[in-house]
Design an enzyme around this catalytic site. Structure first.
Site, short mmCIF file in Angstrom:
data_model
loop_
_atom_site.label_atom_id
_atom_site.label_comp_id
_atom_site.label_asym_id
_atom_site.label_seq_id
_atom_site.Cartn_x
_atom_site.Cartn_y
_atom_site.Cartn_z
N GLU A 111 -64.10 15.41 33.99
CA GLU A 111 -62.73 15.79 33.61
C GLU A 111 -62.40 15.12 32.29
O GLU A 111 -62.82 13.99 32.05
CB GLU A 111 -61.71 15.30 34.65
CG GLU A 111 -61.60 16.17 35.87
CD GLU A 111 -62.42 15.64 37.03
OE1 GLU A 111 -62.78 14.45 36.98
OE2 GLU A 111 -62.73 16.41 37.96
N TYR A 123 -68.40 16.86 24.17
CA TYR A 123 -68.90 17.61 25.33
C TYR A 123 -69.22 19.06 24.95
O TYR A 123 -70.22 19.62 25.40
CB TYR A 123 -67.89 17.58 26.48
CG TYR A 123 -67.57 16.18 26.96
CD1 TYR A 123 -68.59 15.24 27.13
CD2 TYR A 123 -66.27 15.79 27.26
CE1 TYR A 123 -68.29 13.95 27.57
CE2 TYR A 123 -65.98 14.51 27.70
CZ TYR A 123 -67.00 13.59 27.85
OH TYR A 123 -66.72 12.32 28.28
C1 COA Z 1 -65.60 10.03 23.55
C2 COA Z 1 -66.54 9.00 22.89
C3 COA Z 1 -67.53 8.48 23.94
C4 COA Z 1 -67.31 9.72 21.76
O1 COA Z 1 -68.18 8.79 21.15
P1 COA Z 1 -68.29 8.66 19.56
O2 COA Z 1 -69.44 7.77 19.24
O3 COA Z 1 -66.96 8.30 19.02
O4 COA Z 1 -68.60 10.17 19.16
P2 COA Z 1 -69.70 10.65 18.13
O5 COA Z 1 -69.60 9.88 16.88
O6 COA Z 1 -71.04 10.70 18.81
O7 COA Z 1 -69.18 12.12 17.85
C5 COA Z 1 -69.21 13.12 18.83
C6 COA Z 1 -68.43 14.32 18.36
O8 COA Z 1 -67.04 14.06 18.40
C7 COA Z 1 -66.46 14.27 17.11
N1 COA Z 1 -65.49 13.23 16.91
C8 COA Z 1 -65.68 11.90 16.93
N2 COA Z 1 -64.53 11.26 16.72
C9 COA Z 1 -63.59 12.24 16.56
C10 COA Z 1 -62.19 12.23 16.33
N3 COA Z 1 -61.52 11.08 16.22
N4 COA Z 1 -61.54 13.41 16.26
C11 COA Z 1 -62.20 14.58 16.38
N5 COA Z 1 -63.54 14.65 16.63
C12 COA Z 1 -64.21 13.50 16.69
C13 COA Z 1 -67.58 14.16 16.13
O9 COA Z 1 -67.30 14.93 14.99
C14 COA Z 1 -68.76 14.67 16.90
O10 COA Z 1 -68.80 16.08 16.87
P3 COA Z 1 -69.79 16.84 15.88
O11 COA Z 1 -71.15 16.25 16.10
O12 COA Z 1 -69.65 18.24 16.29
O13 COA Z 1 -69.28 16.52 14.50
C15 COA Z 1 -65.74 7.82 22.26
O14 COA Z 1 -64.90 8.31 21.27
C16 COA Z 1 -64.94 7.03 23.27
O15 COA Z 1 -65.48 6.12 23.91
N6 COA Z 1 -63.65 7.34 23.42
C17 COA Z 1 -62.77 6.59 24.33
C18 COA Z 1 -63.07 6.82 25.77
C19 COA Z 1 -63.03 8.26 26.12
O16 COA Z 1 -62.13 9.00 25.72
N7 COA Z 1 -64.02 8.69 26.91
C20 COA Z 1 -64.14 10.06 27.38
C21 COA Z 1 -63.31 10.25 28.59
S1 COA Z 1 -63.54 11.88 29.29
#
Ligand code: COA
Length: 159
Positions: A111, A123
């Protein structure tokens, strides 16, 4: 341990009780409604598939995965904000999917808040599809927020 880009550089290792203070520091920075210490302790006790993300020897995040009868559920995945937006989330998610496959999961469910653009994008590009919506699932400042329910078929060639 699961190596990502090289020996002992980026990898996943089982999450342990002694990691919980670091988990809580990250959790409280990243979520307005963070899980409590008790929830994480229960996850370790229950025996979910719990993993620490290690980058250059540093603890940078974690995943709580539940796998049963061919279905995996990502219950929580979170990265230290200092390490976000650099492709690490994508790398670690790939490893999580490998773990799910090794545990005989055919599909993965999760989710996510529609407002969580980074997670939704992560995702979507990993191949997850929207399969439903849970109304008023999450607490939010102005009431409740729906959850998108996403699923990934691990039996397809692209997964
Ligand atoms: C969700 C999470 C795990 C993603 O990890 P991350 O290392 O920041 O993401 P990545 O750098 O690997 O990027 C993944 C994708 O998200 C996009 N992305 C990353 N940060 C973004 C932002 N602030 N806004 C929009 N897109 C974003 C990237 O562009 C990438 O997509 P692309 O490859 O198509 O360009 C991380 O942001 C996180 O821990 N967030 C807080 C906890 C959370 O929300 N967990 C998920 C709960 S369901």
């Amino acid at each position: 341990m699961l190596s990502l880009t090289g020996p002992q550089v980026d990898y996943l290792r089982p999450l342990k009780t002694h990691d919980i203070p670091k988990v809580l520091t990250i959790e409280r920075q990243m979520y307005s409604y963070p899980w409590s210490e008790g929830i994480f302790k229960d996850c370790l006790k229950i025996g979910y598939s719990n993993w620490a993300f290690i980058k250059d020897g540093q603890f940078v995040g974690y995943v709580i995965l539940s796998v049963a009868v061919g279905e995996a559920h990502i219950l929580n995945i979170c990265l230290d904000p200092a390490y976000q937006g650099k492709g690490l989330g994508r790398q670690f998610l790939k490893e999580v999917l490998i773990i799910a496959k090794k545990k005989n999961a055919n599909s993965v469910f999760l989710e996510v808040r529609p407002s969580n653009t980074a997670a939704v994008q992560l995702y979507k590009t990993a191949g997850f599809k929207k399969i439903g919506k849970r109304k008023n699932y999450y607490p939010a400042a102005d009431g409740k927020e729906d959850a998108l329910v996403l699923s990934l078929d691990l039996t397809s060639d692209s997964a």
